[in-house]
Design an enzyme around this catalytic site. Structure first.
Site, PDB file in Angstrom:
ATOM      1  N   CYS A 103       0.845  -1.202   0.000  1.00 32.62           N
ATOM      2  CA  CYS A 103       0.000   0.000   0.000  1.00 32.62           C
ATOM      3  C   CYS A 103       0.873   1.242   0.000  1.00 32.62           C
ATOM      4  O   CYS A 103       1.992   1.243   0.525  1.00 32.62           O
ATOM      5  CB  CYS A 103      -0.896   0.045   1.236  1.00 32.62           C
ATOM      6  SG  CYS A 103      -2.042  -1.321   1.415  1.00 32.62           S
ATOM      7  N   ASP A 104       0.340   2.303  -0.588  1.00 35.81           N
ATOM      8  CA  ASP A 104       1.032   3.581  -0.510  1.00 35.81           C
ATOM      9  C   ASP A 104       0.008   4.714  -0.605  1.00 35.81           C
ATOM     10  O   ASP A 104      -0.969   4.609  -1.359  1.00 35.81           O
ATOM     11  CB  ASP A 104       2.069   3.739  -1.616  1.00 35.81           C
ATOM     12  CG  ASP A 104       3.027   4.881  -1.311  1.00 35.81           C
ATOM     13  OD1 ASP A 104       4.002   4.644  -0.567  1.00 35.81           O
ATOM     14  OD2 ASP A 104       2.786   6.011  -1.766  1.00 35.81           O
ATOM     15  N   SER A 105       0.247   5.774   0.154  1.00 34.64           N
ATOM     16  CA  SER A 105      -0.697   6.889   0.220  1.00 34.64           C
ATOM     17  C   SER A 105      -0.029   8.200  -0.163  1.00 34.64           C
ATOM     18  O   SER A 105       1.133   8.457   0.189  1.00 34.64           O
ATOM     19  CB  SER A 105      -1.271   7.017   1.642  1.00 34.64           C
ATOM     20  OG  SER A 105      -1.921   5.838   2.042  1.00 34.64           O
TER      21      SER A 105
END
Length: 240
Positions: A103-105
C-alpha cells in the site's frame, strides 16, 4: 500469527497504522518492509503514483519471498543428496498459500502531490496552506498471490476537510514528529485527529488501508476476508 488454514498475509509496509487496521479486522499479518526508494518514482497523477508505489512494494517483497523459497528448496535438495531425506527438512515459512499486500498513500492538494514532508519546516508550511481547506487522500493497494502469481490492484480515494487551526497548534503538532511520518503530514487516528473536521469516504483510506477495497481484492483472487481471520475470528476488545 499464522491462520489455521495456512493462508498467510505478508504486509509490505512498516506502517503501524496499517497493521493496527488489519489487527482490528481480525487479521494478523507478517511484516516485511520492501525498502523501495519512493523518490525514484516520477509522479504523473496522485492515483498513478500511489498505485505504482504500492505495486513496487508488493512486487519487491513477493520476489524476495520467491527467492527465499528457492534458496530453501536448493538447500533441502543439497541436504537430501548428502544422505538426508527431503522429508526431514524443515518446512519453509512460505509453504502454503501466501499473499503479499503493498500500500502507498499520497495527498492531492491544491494541484500538488504530497507525500511525507521532508522536514518540520515543510510540515508547518503545509499545514498553514491546508488549514480550512480540503484535499483528497489516495491510497494504492496491490495484492499478490504467490501460489498463482496473480496480481490485483486498485486505488481508493477519500476527501479530507482540514480544520481552521492556529499557528500555535500547527507548531505544537509538528513538534510531536507525527506529521513527518505520514503522507500529507497528518493523521486522523492519532494526534492529528482533532485537526480534521471530517472525511468523505472510507476513513481507512486516510489511515493507509481500505478494508472494503482489500476485501474486494481478495474476492478477485477467489478468497474471502474471513479466510484470513486469526483465532477463529475472535473480535478484539472494544471500548466500554
Amino acid at each position: 500469527m499464522r491462520t489455521t488454514n495456512r493462508l498467510r498475509l505478508v504486509l509490505a509496509s512498516a506502517s503501524p497504522a496499517r497493521r493496527k487496521l488489519l489487527h482490528a479486522a481480525g487479521i494478523e499479518p507478517e511484516v516485511l518492509v520492501s525498502g523501495v526508494d519512493e523518490s525514484q518514482v516520477d509522479p504523473s497523477t496522485p492515483e498513478a503514483l500511489s498505485l505504482t508505489l504500492a505495486q513496487l512494494k508488493a512486487r519487491t517483497v513477493a520476489e524476495r519471498l520467491r527467492q527465499d523459497r528457492s534458496s530453501s528448496a536448493d538447500a533441502s535438495t543439497f541436504s537430501g543428496s548428502s544422505g538426508g531425506s527431503l522429508g526431514d527438512a524443515e518446512p519453509h515459512p512460505v509453504d502454503g498459500r501466501t499473499l503479499v499486500l503493498g500500500c502507498d498513500s499520497v495527498l492531492a492538494f491544491d494541484g500538488e502531490i504530497l507525500g511525507k514532508p521532508a522536514d518540520a519546516d515543510e510540515a508547518v508550511r503545509r499545514w498553514q496552506a491546508m488549514r480550512g481547506k480540503s484535499g483528497v487522500l489516495h491510497t494504492g493497494h496491490c495484492l499478490i498471490d504467490l501460489s498463482t502469481g496473480r496480481e490485483v490492484a486498485r486505488v481508493a480515494a477519500t476527501a479530507v476537510y482540514f480544520a481552521e487551526i492556529t499557528d500555535d497548534e500547527i507548531v505544537a503538532y509538528v513538534a510531536t514528529g507525527e506529521p513527518l511520518q505520514v503522507a500529507g503530514a497528518f493523521t486522523i487516528d492519532g494526534l492529528g485527529g482533532p485537526f480534521v473536521d471530517r472525511v468523505d469516504g472510507d476513513p481507512g483510506t486516510v489511515i493507509g488501508l481500505s478494508l472494503p477495497l482489500f476485501r474486494n481484492l481478495l474476492g478477485e483472487l477467489d478468497l474471502r476476508i474471513t479466510d484470513l481471520w486469526s483465532d477463529g475470528g475472535t473480535a478484539p476488545a472494544g471500548p466500554h
